[in-house]
Design an enzyme around this catalytic site. Structure first.
Site, short mmCIF file in Angstrom:
data_model
loop_
_atom_site.label_atom_id
_atom_site.label_comp_id
_atom_site.label_asym_id
_atom_site.label_seq_id
_atom_site.Cartn_x
_atom_site.Cartn_y
_atom_site.Cartn_z
CB SER A 139 -0.67 0.31 1.25
OG SER A 139 -1.18 -0.89 1.49
CG HIS A 160 -2.21 -0.36 -4.12
ND1 HIS A 160 -2.96 0.91 -3.77
CD2 HIS A 160 -2.15 -1.26 -2.94
CE1 HIS A 160 -2.90 0.72 -2.83
NE2 HIS A 160 -2.65 -0.33 -2.23
CD GLU A 172 -3.32 3.63 -6.73
OE1 GLU A 172 -3.53 4.70 -6.64
OE2 GLU A 172 -3.38 3.04 -5.55
CG ASN A 210 -3.65 4.25 0.30
OD1 ASN A 210 -5.32 3.89 0.74
ND2 ASN A 210 -3.23 3.29 0.13
P1 NAD Z 1 -3.33 -9.31 6.24
O1 NAD Z 1 -2.47 -9.11 7.32
O2 NAD Z 1 -4.36 -10.54 5.88
O3 NAD Z 1 -2.38 -10.98 5.49
C1 NAD Z 1 -0.83 -11.56 5.37
C2 NAD Z 1 -0.89 -12.13 4.94
O4 NAD Z 1 0.86 -12.53 4.81
C3 NAD Z 1 -0.57 -13.22 6.45
O5 NAD Z 1 -1.66 -14.27 6.07
C4 NAD Z 1 0.46 -13.57 6.57
O6 NAD Z 1 -0.15 -15.46 7.26
C5 NAD Z 1 1.05 -13.76 5.57
N1 NAD Z 1 2.38 -14.19 5.98
C6 NAD Z 1 2.83 -12.88 6.60
N2 NAD Z 1 4.72 -13.76 6.69
C7 NAD Z 1 4.92 -14.05 5.45
C8 NAD Z 1 5.87 -14.49 4.49
N3 NAD Z 1 6.90 -14.72 5.10
N4 NAD Z 1 5.97 -15.38 3.95
C9 NAD Z 1 4.85 -15.43 3.64
N5 NAD Z 1 3.11 -15.28 3.93
C10 NAD Z 1 2.96 -14.27 5.32
O7 NAD Z 1 -2.93 -8.39 5.14
P2 NAD Z 1 -3.24 -7.90 3.87
O8 NAD Z 1 -4.52 -6.80 4.80
O9 NAD Z 1 -4.04 -8.98 3.20
O10 NAD Z 1 -2.38 -7.37 3.51
C11 NAD Z 1 -1.70 -7.73 2.51
C12 NAD Z 1 -0.76 -6.65 2.03
O11 NAD Z 1 -1.71 -5.70 0.70
C13 NAD Z 1 -0.51 -5.39 2.48
O12 NAD Z 1 1.02 -5.14 1.82
C14 NAD Z 1 -0.98 -4.42 2.70
O13 NAD Z 1 -0.67 -3.19 2.75
C15 NAD Z 1 -1.64 -4.39 0.82
N6 NAD Z 1 -2.73 -4.36 0.95
C16 NAD Z 1 -3.76 -3.85 2.07
C17 NAD Z 1 -5.21 -3.47 1.60
C18 NAD Z 1 -5.88 -3.31 3.08
O14 NAD Z 1 -7.01 -2.13 2.45
N7 NAD Z 1 -6.04 -4.43 3.59
C19 NAD Z 1 -5.56 -3.39 0.06
C20 NAD Z 1 -4.51 -2.68 -0.57
C21 NAD Z 1 -2.84 -3.26 0.14
#
Ligand code: NAD
Length: 311
Positions: A139, A160, A172, A210
């Protein structure tokens, strides 16, 4: 296929005149809320998907979420039962990076911590074929810096997605300084195959959505902190006065207050401008562990039905 484009989008074959490299198999790292959504839309678009998480227990949970979300799409007659079954059968889950060996694109959607992402790329890249592209769903972290840590900065790109991925139309696309045109074109083509509209952002902190959205949320928290209005007054004002589908505080709870805070910190540090300072009340909520919906308390108390404003 949705052919929507906006002003920031180049035609798919711009500059090269060639059809972009076709992505036929996708890998997704991280099976959390975003990773499972990305796997969902790729599988429904007909692409075989390998979904990996470090936590083995996250994989059946992600598959179950995907099945539940697809059931909802069936109920709304957006997809057929046969399409749902075929899509679910296209998703292979794994904890072994060797499963990515035939992928044309791997999309990393792991926890928003730079050290976590860099460690993943170190383990992942030796298993990828040389032509495989690597995208991050970050993000806010610099795509140039993430790409530079890999063996393929020219094939590294920001993709993104928005939350929830199956519903939100936008992706994005962010090129790092080294990202080549073929990777950019192939990523645009992949987004089109997923029926997403793209918006191209330069590689600046928090990109476009964002950069604009999260300071607005932070300002809403300042309005609450300074007593300009209550939680309900601020959300009602923005819903009915600005025609936003959700109020900013309700939206903050949905995104996660920790995520909102970390994006403000990236903006504050990355742009060295005091206008991005995180509101002390937002910091206090995060310190309290009141992170929004995921912890059942944020600006609203989600143990009540309907959720009750906390201030
Ligand atoms: P989340 O916490 O729901 O999921 C993250 C996952 O990554 C978890 O299942 C975790 O076990 C896994 N993980 C952690 N370390 C790991 C590793 N070393 N190897 C493999 N898997 C691993 O988080 P999310 O909300 O899905 O966010 C994930 C990404 O997407 C982030 O970069 C976040 O900034 C981005 N993002 C989030 C949103 C949102 O609204 N939540 C929107 C756009 C982008």
């Amino acid at each position: 296929m949705d052919a929507d484009v906006d002003d920031g989008v180049l035609p798919l074959t711009a500059n090269t005149g060639l059809a972009p490299f076709a992505i036929e198999k996708v890998g997704v790292v991280g099976a959390g809320q975003m990773g499972n959504g990305i796997a969902h839309v790729c599988a429904l678009a007909g692409l075989p998907v390998v979904l990996l998480d470090a936590r083995a227990e996250a994989l059946p949970a992600a598959k179950a979420t995907m099945a539940r979300n697809m059931d909802r799409q069936v109920a709304r007659e957006l997809i057929s039962e046969a399409e749902r079954d075929a899509a679910l059968a296209r998703v292979l889950t794994s904890t072994d990076y060797a499963s990515f060996e035939n992928c044309d694109m791997v999309i990393e959607a792991a926890t928003e911590k730079e050290a976590v992402k860099l460690a993943i790329y170190r383990t992942l890249t030796p298993h990828l074929k040389p032509s495989c592209m690597l995208a991050s769903n970050t993000s806010s972290i610099s795509i140039t810096r993430l790409g530079a840590s890999t063996d393929r900065p020219e094939k590294f790109i920001g993709m993104h997605f928005m939350n929830p991925v199956p519903v939100m139309k936008l992706v994005e696309i962010i090129r790092g300084i080294a990202t080549d045109e073929a990777t950019f074109q192939a990523t645009q083509a992949l987004a089109a195959k997923l029926s997403k509209t793209t918006s191209v952002s330069e590689d600046f902190p928090a990109f476009i959505v964002n950069r604009i959205l999260v300071p607005m949320i932070n300002e809403a928290v300042y309005a609450l902190y300074e007593g300009v209005g209550s939680v309900a007054a601020i959300d009602t004002a923005m819903k009915l006065g600005a025609n936003h589908p959700m109020g900013p505080l309700e939206l903050a709870d949905f995104i996660g207050l920790d995520t909102c805070l970390s994006i403000m910190q990236v903006l504050y540090e990355g742009l060295s401008d005091s206008k991005y300072r995180p509101c002390p009340l937002l910091v206090k909520y995060v310190e309290a562990g009141w992170l929004g919906r995921k912890t059942r308390r944020g600006f609203y108390d989600y143990t009540q039905t309907p959720p009750r404003p906390t201030r």
